[in-house]
Scaffold this motif. Structure first.
Motif, PDB file in Angstrom:
ATOM      1  N   UNK A 177     -13.814  -4.296  -4.214  1.00 28.15           N
ATOM      2  CA  UNK A 177     -12.920  -5.393  -3.859  1.00 28.15           C
ATOM      3  C   UNK A 177     -11.720  -5.467  -4.794  1.00 28.15           C
ATOM      4  N   UNK A 178     -11.943  -5.173  -6.071  1.00 27.80           N
ATOM      5  CA  UNK A 178     -10.816  -5.161  -7.012  1.00 27.80           C
ATOM      6  C   UNK A 178      -9.796  -4.096  -6.615  1.00 27.80           C
ATOM      7  N   UNK A 179     -10.279  -2.933  -6.205  1.00 26.41           N
ATOM      8  CA  UNK A 179      -9.356  -1.886  -5.774  1.00 26.41           C
ATOM      9  C   UNK A 179      -8.684  -2.247  -4.449  1.00 26.41           C
ATOM     10  N   UNK A 180      -9.389  -2.937  -3.595  1.00 29.98           N
ATOM     11  CA  UNK A 180      -8.772  -3.411  -2.355  1.00 29.98           C
ATOM     12  C   UNK A 180      -7.679  -4.437  -2.653  1.00 29.98           C
ATOM     13  N   UNK A 181      -7.912  -5.284  -3.648  1.00 30.77           N
ATOM     14  CA  UNK A 181      -6.868  -6.227  -4.087  1.00 30.77           C
ATOM     15  C   UNK A 181      -5.620  -5.473  -4.536  1.00 30.77           C
ATOM     16  N   UNK A 182      -5.819  -4.407  -5.283  1.00 27.41           N
ATOM     17  CA  UNK A 182      -4.678  -3.629  -5.765  1.00 27.41           C
ATOM     18  C   UNK A 182      -3.904  -3.010  -4.610  1.00 27.41           C
ATOM     19  N   UNK A 183      -4.609  -2.579  -3.559  1.00 28.98           N
ATOM     20  CA  UNK A 183      -3.945  -2.023  -2.379  1.00 28.98           C
ATOM     21  C   UNK A 183      -3.120  -3.105  -1.679  1.00 28.98           C
ATOM     22  N   UNK A 184      -3.667  -4.306  -1.578  1.00 32.32           N
ATOM     23  CA  UNK A 184      -2.953  -5.400  -0.915  1.00 32.32           C
ATOM     24  C   UNK A 184      -1.720  -5.812  -1.703  1.00 32.32           C
ATOM     25  N   UNK A 185      -1.866  -5.982  -3.005  1.00 30.28           N
ATOM     26  CA  UNK A 185      -0.742  -6.448  -3.819  1.00 30.28           C
ATOM     27  C   UNK A 185       0.288  -5.357  -4.073  1.00 30.28           C
ATOM     28  N   UNK A 186      -0.148  -4.089  -4.035  1.00 30.26           N
ATOM     29  CA  UNK A 186       0.776  -2.991  -4.243  1.00 30.26           C
ATOM     30  C   UNK A 186       1.637  -2.734  -3.024  1.00 30.26           C
ATOM     31  N   UNK A 187       2.510  -1.759  -3.149  1.00 31.45           N
ATOM     32  CA  UNK A 187       3.455  -1.488  -2.056  1.00 31.45           C
ATOM     33  C   UNK A 187       3.190  -0.146  -1.372  1.00 31.45           C
ATOM     34  N   UNK A 188       2.251   0.643  -1.874  1.00 33.28           N
ATOM     35  CA  UNK A 188       2.085   2.008  -1.369  1.00 33.28           C
ATOM     36  C   UNK A 188       1.593   2.040   0.075  1.00 33.28           C
ATOM     37  N   UNK A 189       0.535   1.278   0.397  1.00 35.71           N
ATOM     38  CA  UNK A 189       0.011   1.294   1.760  1.00 35.71           C
ATOM     39  C   UNK A 189       1.046   0.758   2.732  1.00 35.71           C
ATOM     40  N   UNK A 190       1.692  -0.315   2.368  1.00 35.96           N
ATOM     41  CA  UNK A 190       2.717  -0.876   3.248  1.00 35.96           C
ATOM     42  C   UNK A 190       3.817   0.152   3.519  1.00 35.96           C
ATOM     43  N   UNK A 191       4.248   0.846   2.483  1.00 37.79           N
ATOM     44  CA  UNK A 191       5.308   1.848   2.651  1.00 37.79           C
ATOM     45  C   UNK A 191       4.858   2.959   3.591  1.00 37.79           C
ATOM     46  N   UNK A 192       3.600   3.385   3.455  1.00 36.73           N
ATOM     47  CA  UNK A 192       3.084   4.443   4.321  1.00 36.73           C
ATOM     48  C   UNK A 192       3.017   3.984   5.768  1.00 36.73           C
ATOM     49  N   UNK A 193       2.591   2.757   5.974  1.00 32.81           N
ATOM     50  CA  UNK A 193       2.523   2.227   7.333  1.00 32.81           C
ATOM     51  C   UNK A 193       3.926   2.104   7.921  1.00 32.81           C
ATOM     52  N   UNK A 194       4.860   1.604   7.143  1.00 31.86           N
ATOM     53  CA  UNK A 194       6.216   1.436   7.640  1.00 31.86           C
ATOM     54  C   UNK A 194       6.872   2.779   7.940  1.00 31.86           C
ATOM     55  N   UNK A 195       6.517   3.804   7.169  1.00 31.95           N
ATOM     56  CA  UNK A 195       7.059   5.136   7.457  1.00 31.95           C
ATOM     57  C   UNK A 195       6.603   5.621   8.828  1.00 31.95           C
ATOM     58  N   UNK A 196       5.416   5.190   9.258  1.00 35.57           N
ATOM     59  CA  UNK A 196       4.869   5.623  10.546  1.00 35.57           C
ATOM     60  C   UNK A 196       5.284   4.717  11.700  1.00 35.57           C
ATOM     61  N   UNK A 197       5.441   3.420  11.431  1.00 38.84           N
ATOM     62  CA  UNK A 197       5.657   2.461  12.525  1.00 38.84           C
ATOM     63  C   UNK A 197       7.030   1.812  12.524  1.00 38.84           C
ATOM     64  N   UNK A 198       7.790   1.980  11.448  1.00 38.49           N
ATOM     65  CA  UNK A 198       9.037   1.269  11.273  1.00 38.49           C
ATOM     66  C   UNK A 198       8.850   0.076  10.362  1.00 38.49           C
TER      67      UNK A 198
END
Length: 512
Positions: free
Chosen positions: A488-509
């Protein structure tokens, strides 16, 4: 390293973030120095004339009618800082204190405080030498602004008080100044008051919270879409034509995000034309844009309020260009307190609806054929059962924190300051609500990813694939129970960080 130039017209929210979180250097524009010198000349003229002016030749608060002899006016300013540095409790985070100091520099730079440029230079030196005053969490009522917190900052300029050392250790300010090659300041008339009167603490926290909330509200659309996909929900409630007929801009943006995130998914394709599929999804799925969108609109209002405050002169008294020195109530934190309370309510509800989707994902009677608690071997294994308990406990705490601080006025200073804003408390609890929202979205992210993994061999949307890869890297595949807290701590880091969001936006806009 970037540099923020403080102009006599003020600074931007991006400047505050750059200094508070990015350690940008700070410089004063030449025009800023000129504006401060012009303002100071007016105060010097008042001093020479012997005219009684609040805070220059009188005491403070309930002592405003006490005349101060000329030879004791510098002593008055030093005594003010020492007496008002009366906070208690744990130290405020470094980023909050840095934001507060920069905003006090901004206030002085507007040329309405009647102080020498040396004061602003002293505060800039603290920022540029990474000297962070020890500012206790309790002490401000948001009445004459954030008096106690700002006094703890000002005390360091005098070579007194404490600063934050490495690992949170408290260090004597005199020692920190000496190590940086800096000298303590001697205050002149009006200068102590100008260092502490204003809304800089609550505004600093609000600007930081606005940045956090904007990202978290976008991530709330992501986790909602992932959960809806995992539960075989419908994309139709998010069609744009259904949101133009209720034209709240935040709702339209959130619906557009979720709709786009659900495309190109064989999971969604598997039931799109299935007559046995539910005609209507539960509110926590179907109404996600209505709740998250209302939070977005609230954030837009709060951003407007904070932007106005960045343009405001919040000192008292103020030195006007025509030579008048007038008392004001501009230091009162009601606009910021209301805004912080409103945003805390909105953020709490974004988290509350996310927890409802988590509960639905884990319930075998409502999750549309997912295993109990998302465990392939439920019984011996409990899966994410207790993660939902954690989420429920956080939702309950956020409900308590959503109770407004700004209605909780208590009179002070012998009834001279008989109505206070509690803006500091409102902004401080808002930051806690947003931190809690990060945890709630982390639980939803983990739960949704588990659900998507359990839908194999069907493949999720591009957003789903990115989330499965990011979370799977530390959570693995569904299987026997593991020590869940680190996950859960690592999941928190994914939510608060920008990497996953950037990857999703690269695929979907870009997400709106």
């Amino acid at each position: 390293m970037s540099t923020v130039i403080v102009e006599p017209t003020g600074i931007t929210p991006a400047d505050v973030l750059a200094v508070a979180r990015g350690d940008a250097r700070v410089e004063l524009a030449a025009a800023t120095v000129d504006a401060m010198r012009t303002s100071r000349a007016i105060v010097d003229g008042i001093e020479a004339s012997g005219r009684p002016v609040y805070g220059v030749s009188t005491g403070f608060g309930a002592l405003a009618n006490t005349a101060i002899a000329p030879e004791r006016r510098a002593e008055l300013q030093h005594a003010l800082i020492r007496s008002h540095a009366a906070g208690v409790g744990a130290p405020m985070p470094r980023e909050v204190v840095r934001a507060m100091i920069l905003l006090r520099v901004r206030s002085l730079a507007l040329g309405r405080s009647g102080v020498r440029p040396e004061l602003a230079y002293g505060l800039v030196d603290l920022l540029n030498h990474d000297i962070t005053p020890w500012v206790p969490e309790h002490g401000s009522l948001g009445a004459s602004g954030d008096l106690a917190p700002l006094a703890h900052c000002a005390l360091v300029l005098l070579g007194e008080g404490w600063v934050l050392g490495k690992d949170g250790v408290r260090v004597a300010a005199a020692e920190a100044l000496q190590a940086a090659g800096l000298n303590p300041l001697e205050l002149a008339a009006k200068e102590g008051l100008a260092l502490i009167n204003g809304t800089d603490g609550m505004l600093g926290m609000l600007l930081l919270a606005i940045d956090d909330a904007a990202h978290l509200f976008a991530m709330a659309d992501v986790t909602a879409a992932l959960a809806i996909e995992a539960m075989l929900g419908s994309e139709r409630p998010f069609l744009p034509e259904l949101h133009t007929i209720r034209p709240h801009p935040g709702q339209a943006a959130s619906a557009a995000n979720i709709y786009r995130l659900l495309q190109d998914s064989t999971i969604m394709d598997s039931h799109r034309d299935d007559l046995a599929h539910a005609v209507q999804d539960a509110y926590s799925m179907r109404c996600a844009p209505q709740v998250a969108g209302a939070a977005r609109d609230t954030l837009e209002f709060v951003t407007t309020v904070a932007g106005r405050e960045l343009l405001s002169v919040v000192d008292n008294p103020v030195v006007l260009p025509d030579g008048r020195v007038e008392s004001t109530g501009n230091f009162h934190g009601a606009p910021l307190g209301f805004a912080a309370d409103f945003l805390a309510i909105a953020a709490a509800e974004v988290g509350a609806i996310a927890e409802r989707r988590v509960d639905r994902l884990l319930d075998v009677t409502r999750s549309r054929d997912l295993p109990p608690f998302l465990s392939p071997d439920a019984g011996v294994n409990s899966g994410l059962m207790i993660a939902q308990y954690t989420a429920a406990g956080i939702v309950a705490e956020n409900r308590r924190l959503a109770a407004p601080a700004s209605v909780d006025s208590l009179p002070t200073s012998g009834m001279q300051e008989d109505h206070v804003s509690m803006g500091w408390a409102a902004a401080k609890k808002l930051r806690t609500v947003l931190d809690n929202l990060t945890s709630l979205l982390a639980v939803e992210l983990l739960s949704a990813v588990r659900g998507l993994q359990l839908r194999a061999p069907m493949t999720p949307s591009p957003a789903g694939r990115a989330a499965v890869a990011a979370v799977g890297a530390f959570a693995g595949e569904p299987g026997p129970d593991v020590f869940l807290a680190p996950v859960l701590e690592q999941a928190r880091a994914v939510v608060s960080g920008r990497a996953l969001r950037a990857e999703i936006e690269a695929a979907t806009g870009p997400l709106r």
